[in-house]
Design a protein around this motif. Structure first.
Motif, short mmCIF file in Angstrom:
data_model
loop_
_atom_site.label_atom_id
_atom_site.label_comp_id
_atom_site.label_asym_id
_atom_site.label_seq_id
_atom_site.Cartn_x
_atom_site.Cartn_y
_atom_site.Cartn_z
N HIS A 261 1.03 -0.93 -0.02
CA HIS A 261 0.16 -0.35 0.09
C HIS A 261 0.83 1.26 -0.35
CE1 HIS A 261 -2.40 -2.95 1.23
NE2 HIS A 261 -3.93 -1.98 1.01
N VAL A 262 0.63 2.00 -1.19
CA VAL A 262 1.19 3.68 -1.16
C VAL A 262 1.07 4.36 -0.33
CG1 VAL A 262 2.69 4.63 -2.52
CG2 VAL A 262 2.51 2.15 -3.36
N SER A 263 1.86 4.87 0.54
CA SER A 263 1.07 5.97 0.63
C SER A 263 0.69 7.05 0.25
CB SER A 263 2.51 6.51 2.03
OG SER A 263 2.90 5.94 2.64
N PRO A 264 0.30 8.14 0.14
CA PRO A 264 -0.06 9.29 -0.08
C PRO A 264 0.65 10.05 -1.26
CG PRO A 264 -1.03 9.56 1.81
CD PRO A 264 -1.01 8.14 1.59
N ILE A 265 0.39 10.57 -1.69
CA ILE A 265 1.90 12.06 -2.48
C ILE A 265 1.18 13.45 -1.54
CG2 ILE A 265 2.88 13.76 -3.74
CD1 ILE A 265 2.44 11.57 -5.69
N MET A 266 1.58 13.75 -0.27
CA MET A 266 1.64 15.03 0.59
C MET A 266 1.97 16.50 0.04
SD MET A 266 0.70 12.79 3.13
CE MET A 266 0.24 13.83 4.47
N LYS A 267 1.15 17.34 0.68
CA LYS A 267 1.54 19.04 0.35
C LYS A 267 2.43 19.27 1.73
CE LYS A 267 -0.09 22.79 -2.24
NZ LYS A 267 -1.07 23.94 -3.31
N GLU A 268 2.89 20.41 2.15
CA GLU A 268 3.39 20.90 2.93
C GLU A 268 1.80 22.52 2.75
OE1 GLU A 268 6.62 22.44 5.31
OE2 GLU A 268 7.31 23.04 2.95
N GLU A 269 1.38 22.85 4.20
CA GLU A 269 0.52 23.69 4.08
C GLU A 269 0.64 23.90 5.43
OE1 GLU A 269 -3.94 24.68 1.97
OE2 GLU A 269 -4.24 23.15 3.47
N ASP A 270 0.91 25.28 5.52
CA ASP A 270 -0.03 26.19 6.97
C ASP A 270 1.74 25.08 8.47
OD1 ASP A 270 -1.49 28.04 5.94
OD2 ASP A 270 -3.03 26.94 6.37
N GLY A 271 2.36 25.13 8.05
CA GLY A 271 2.88 24.92 9.13
C GLY A 271 2.99 22.92 8.88
N GLY A 272 2.23 22.63 8.34
CA GLY A 272 1.70 20.77 8.57
C GLY A 272 1.80 20.02 6.74
#
Length: 553
Positions: free
Chosen positions: A279-290
């Motif tokens: 199971h491949v983890s989702p691609i994330m985006k940085e936003e508001d320090g998180g």
């Protein structure tokens, strides 16, 4: 004939084959020991997004070098299907260099011996296996209405119980043949549910190719396996398909982890060997320090069309995705600058278990490196192709004289240390602007350490000494000869030893020539630029600059 078999014949009278007959049409694949069979199985319900491209790439890599990767289209959700969705998926993947060994090749075509590779064309296969489960008493018809299911959930919530259709809450779990006949005679629609043997007290564990060992509660839900329209649910269809098609590794998004106990249970109930799951983890985006998951609705970069519009080469996108797929890829790339991605020793267990951060700035840096390694002819072809669709004026200029345009891209395209000015084809307009009078804005980015009077004097002296036929060494020697009469040091090191004795050095002199001709302080090799612009244009620009500087005195 048993009551279960009679019930199966009553519910699915159109099914005449047995699972054994179906299995005989799908023999086990003859592949080298250890070869892996993977699949990318999208639904044609929207645009190809970066997460789907990422998963397809991983599936393709895992199947290398001697396995099989196929494309299966899971089109069981007809309500959400979009027009030309299949074509969009296939063309989108192909545009990023992802090709399959077998599977769907178009809306009406496919290649391979394990098809059909379109789930809607496999309707009778699924019904055959559903009928077998019915005949064994492992599945049953459920005639519940939506209102009855809603009322059931409300009761469970009021009692703070696990919601769902299971155990004593599964009101049709023990339905008799006579009751089935009665409901059918009344024209009641039905679904087929799995009679789950799961228990709340038991847990199931499996080794995930990305996340390691996962342990979860066993499935207790009597999940729907055949909907009212006779089409199977994803749960059931993928289990049947992956076994018949010989899939060894199911690599998919980690939103499916919670469903894995259902899928493992289905394999068990059907008497089929389960594949390995990763199971491949989702691609994330940085936003508001998180960090948050990249959103198809909120983030334009989630769509692969975004990269086409911006002119990011497909090769660059794939190169960047590799950096977030395996952390050791960048070290490998530094040592294998021109080696195809397919030769990288990709490992599932080196993928991020929590989700990699998608960084557009890093993508730009990766893309600059990728483009810097392309031959000038390829840069021209790709830039012109992009401009033809997205920048008509630029396309007209580039295609007017392809040899001239290619020569622009060839400046400083050395194998040892190529320049990295272009990160996407939308950068090309600015990059080539001073080579075309139609694009050049005629503005000057003057250095602060040279006065307008000295700049005018430098250009005047250079214009009189300009010899376009000089090679690079003779040209630079001529620049040095201009320096001392103008108050500049011939050598940088001489100036550094005694800066108070000079206005500057030969680098400042060449810098003024650069600004006069291009308007910029930073460009590729100046000698090459002068040679490409040609004598008349260079002299005209020198005259223009001299007049502008004299007007500023």
């Amino acid at each position: 004939m048993s009551e279960y078999q009679e019930m199966a014949d009553l519910l699915l009278p159109d099914v005449t084959e047995t699972p054994e007959q179906v299995l005989a049409r799908y023999p086990r694949r003859e592949l080298p020991n250890g070869a892996r069979v993977t699949r990318f199985a999208p639904s044609p319900t929207g645009f190809l997004h970066i997460g789907g491209l990422f998963t397809a790439m991983v599936n393709r890599l895992v199947s290398k070098p001697d396995g099989v990767c196929f494309l299966r289209i899971e089109d069981t959700d007809k309500k959400r299907e979009v027009a030309d969705g299949v074509t969009g998926i296939i063309q989108g993947l192909s545009g990023f260099g992802i090709h399959f060994d077998e599977g769907r090749t178009g809306p009406d075509s496919e290649a391979g011996d394990y098809g059909p590779y379109l789930q809607s064309a496999r309707r009778m296969i699924y019904r055959t296996f559903v009928k077998s489960l019915l005949a064994q008493g492992k599945a049953y018809p459920c005639f519940c209405t939506e209102e009855e299911l809603s009322a059931l959930r409300e009761k469970q919530e009021a009692q703070k119980l696990t919601p769902g259709y299971y155990g004593e809450w599964a009101v049709y779990r023990d339905i008799t043949l006579d009751q089935v006949k009665q409901n059918l005679s009344e024209g009641k629609p039905f679904v087929i549910r799995l009679k789950s043997p799961g228990s709340m007290e038991r847990r199931v564990s499996f080794k995930d190719g990305v996340k390691g060992k996962i342990e979860m509660p066993e499935n207790i839900q009597d999940v729907v396996i055949l909907k009212q329209d006779g089409i199977p649910t994803y749960h059931f269809a993928h289990v049947v398909d992956d076994y018949l098609m010989g899939t060894t590794h199911v690599i998919r998004g980690d939103e499916w982890i919670s469903s894995t106990p259902i899928h493992l249970q289905l394999f068990y109930m059907l008497g089929l060997k389960a594949p390995n799951y990763a199971h491949v983890s989702p691609i994330m985006k940085e936003e508001d320090g998180g960090k948050r998951k990249l959103s198809k609705r909120k983030d334009p970069e989630a769509s692969v069309e975004y990269y086409r519009e911006q002119g990011v080469p497909a090769q660059s996108v794939m190169e960047y995705l590799m950096t977030i797929a395996n952390s050791n890829f960048e070290d490998w790339r530094r040592q294998n600058a021109r080696t195809p991605i397919s030769e990288f020793p990709f490992k599932l267990n080196k993928m991020s278990a929590s989700g990699a951060l998608f960084d557009l700035k890093k993508l730009q840096d990766v893309s600059k490196n990728v483009i810097s390694l392309m031959p000038a002819s390829e840069v021209y072809d790709l830039a012109a192709d992009w401009a033809k669709q997205y920048d008509g004026e630029l396309f007209t200029l580039l295609s007017r004289d392809p040899q001239y345009a290619t020569a622009i891209f060839d400046i400083d395209r050395t194998p040892v240390k190529p320049r990295k000015d272009i990160g996407k084809w939308s950068d090309v307009r600015d990059y080539v602007s001073y080579f075309y009078d139609e694009l050049w804005d005629g503005q000057y980015d003057l250095p602060q350490n040279v006065t307008p009077a000295d700049a005018a004097a430098i250009v005047k002296a250079y214009r009189e000494a300009f010899r376009p036929e000089d090679d690079r060494d003779a040209w630079f020697g001529g620049l040095k000869d201009l320096c001392e009469p103008l108050g500049f040091a011939r050598e940088v090191k001489v100036y550094k030893k005694d800066p108070s004795s000079y206005k500057g050095h030969v680098g400042d002199v060449s810098g003024i020539i650069r600004v006069a001709v291009t308007g910029r302080r930073n460009t590729p090799d100046l000698h090459s630029i002068l040679a490409l612009l040609g004598k008349e244009r260079v002299l005209a620009r020198l005259d223009r600059f001299q007049k502008a500087m004299e007007a500023m005195k």
